[in-house]
Design an enzyme around this catalytic site. Structure first.
Site, short mmCIF file in Angstrom:
data_model
loop_
_atom_site.label_atom_id
_atom_site.label_comp_id
_atom_site.label_asym_id
_atom_site.label_seq_id
_atom_site.Cartn_x
_atom_site.Cartn_y
_atom_site.Cartn_z
N SER A 1 0.77 -0.98 -0.21
CA SER A 1 0.20 0.02 -0.14
C SER A 1 0.85 1.18 0.02
CB SER A 1 -0.83 0.00 1.14
OG SER A 1 -1.58 1.09 1.22
N HIS B 1 -1.51 -1.58 -4.19
CA HIS B 1 -2.70 -1.06 -3.48
C HIS B 1 -2.62 0.64 -3.39
CE1 HIS B 1 -6.04 -1.73 -0.67
NE2 HIS B 1 -5.52 -0.70 -0.13
N ASP C 1 -4.78 3.94 -1.92
CA ASP C 1 -5.91 4.23 -1.38
C ASP C 1 -6.19 5.65 -1.42
OD1 ASP C 1 -6.05 1.89 0.67
OD2 ASP C 1 -4.22 2.75 1.51
N MET D 1 -8.82 8.37 -0.66
CA MET D 1 -9.56 9.08 0.43
C MET D 1 -10.14 10.44 0.24
SD MET D 1 -7.13 7.79 3.67
CE MET D 1 -6.25 5.96 3.52
N HIS E 1 -8.35 1.19 -3.91
CA HIS E 1 -9.27 1.19 -2.85
C HIS E 1 -9.90 2.72 -2.80
CE1 HIS E 1 -9.64 0.37 1.83
NE2 HIS E 1 -10.68 0.60 1.31
N MET F 1 -12.12 5.07 -0.71
CA MET F 1 -12.46 5.23 0.65
C MET F 1 -13.29 6.75 0.42
SD MET F 1 -9.58 3.65 2.79
CE MET F 1 -8.70 3.69 1.61
N MET G 1 -11.71 -4.98 5.84
CA MET G 1 -10.76 -4.19 6.56
C MET G 1 -10.51 -4.59 7.95
SD MET G 1 -9.97 -1.59 4.50
CE MET G 1 -9.03 -0.88 6.06
N ASP H 1 -6.95 -5.70 4.83
CA ASP H 1 -6.05 -4.40 4.62
C ASP H 1 -6.24 -3.79 6.14
OD1 ASP H 1 -5.29 -1.93 3.70
OD2 ASP H 1 -6.72 -1.30 2.68
C1 DX5 Z 1 -6.07 2.14 5.69
C2 DX5 Z 1 -5.45 1.96 4.24
C3 DX5 Z 1 -4.62 0.83 4.28
C4 DX5 Z 1 -3.24 1.05 4.66
C5 DX5 Z 1 -2.81 0.00 5.47
O1 DX5 Z 1 -7.16 3.00 5.61
O2 DX5 Z 1 -6.75 1.28 3.66
O3 DX5 Z 1 -4.28 0.56 2.87
O4 DX5 Z 1 -2.26 1.62 3.91
O5 DX5 Z 1 -1.49 0.36 6.16
P1 DX5 Z 1 -0.77 -0.79 7.30
O6 DX5 Z 1 -0.55 -1.81 6.42
O7 DX5 Z 1 0.20 0.11 7.64
O8 DX5 Z 1 -1.96 -0.92 8.30
ZN ZN Z 2 -6.43 0.07 1.41
#
Ligand code: DX5
Ligand code: ZN
Length: 233
Positions: free
Chosen positions: A12, A36, A38, A40, A69, A71, A140, A178
């Site tokens: 990620s 991956h 994210d 947001m 992903h 969010m 999650m 994740d």
């Molecule tokens: C959190 C993200 C994850 C995050 C995971 O909202 O969706 O993808 O990057 O990070 P680690 O592996 O550090 O928990």
């Molecule tokens: Zn994620």
């Protein structure tokens, strides 16, 4: 054939050093299976990250499928821009979707793999009827929004429950986890039937991410570590 579903590692980039993002991605590119990313919006989750423009710049430089992903609230507004960039996997949160089936149909129609994500307290029943249509369910294992949080073990039975539903309704379903995934928790989630491990801080904080991924996959794919056996994809 009775092989195991192959374990895939999805670093990620939230945990990468943004001032040298491409260099950090190059440190995992050879051994990782997916990248991956994210997305947001500061509304569905209390943080803001990247938009399609950044991904467009990276796309030609990185030889890994993009696993986006989302969010975000109003995910229907963001599927087309990320599909257009060429992101191979697009995952939406069930909590943000008013019309989940419509969203999944749209992702598939755009030729992308469709994923649905569940927050830690959202039950597996929220995806039961969409499982036959999707490529991936993402469970999650932290509250979404930030990296480097602590794994929530209460999610473990839900992973088994999703795998059980998948056995009946979609045997090729990929189950991703994740949040807080490391050497210890990866073993726990794989035992429950997860096969895609999203990992941020564990990988990017390592001095040698490539070796870490190689060793992890070797361990997790070895028969002794896998109690969960099923057909290969
Ligand atoms: C959190 C993200 C994850 C995050 C995971 O909202 O969706 O993808 O990057 O990070 P680690 O592996 O550090 O928990
Ligand atoms: Zn994620």
């Amino acid at each position: 054939m009775n092989n195991t579903l192959r374990i895939k590692i999805a670093p990620s980039i939230l945990a990468a050093d943004f001032s040298r993002l491409l260099d950090d991605i190059k440190r995992v590119e050879k051994e990782a299976d997916l990248l991956h990313i994210d997305i947001m919006d500061g509304h569905f989750v209390p943080n803001i990250t990247f938009g399609p423009g950044l991904l467009r710049s990276l796309k030609g430089e990185v030889n890994l499928p993009f696993d986006v992903h989302l969010m975000v609230d109003y995910p229907e507004r963001w599927i087309e821009p990320f599909a257009e960039v060429g992101c191979e996997f697009i995952t939406v949160h069930v909590e943000a979707a008013s019309h989940l089936d419509r969203l999944v149909n749209f992702i598939k129609k755009r030729g992308r793999k469709a994923g649905v994500a569940l927050n830690p307290t959202t039950p597996e029943s929220a995806v039961e009827y969409i499982i036959p249509k999707v490529d991936l369910v993402l469970a999650m294992t932290v509250n979404p929004g930030f990296g480097a949080q602590k794994f929530i073990p209460e999610v473990l039975p839900k992973i088994s429950a999703i795998r059980k539903i998948a056995e009946r309704k979609n045997p090729d379903l990929e189950i991703a986890v994740d949040g807080g995934i490391n050497e210890v928790t990866s073993r726990q989630v794989v035992e429950k039937g997860a096969n895609i491990l999203v990992m941020g801080s564990f990988i990017f904080n390592s001095s040698n991410p490539e070796d870490l991924i190689i060793n992890l996959k070797r361990k997790l794919n070895s028969k002794s570590e896998r109690s969960y056996e099923r057909r290969s994809k």
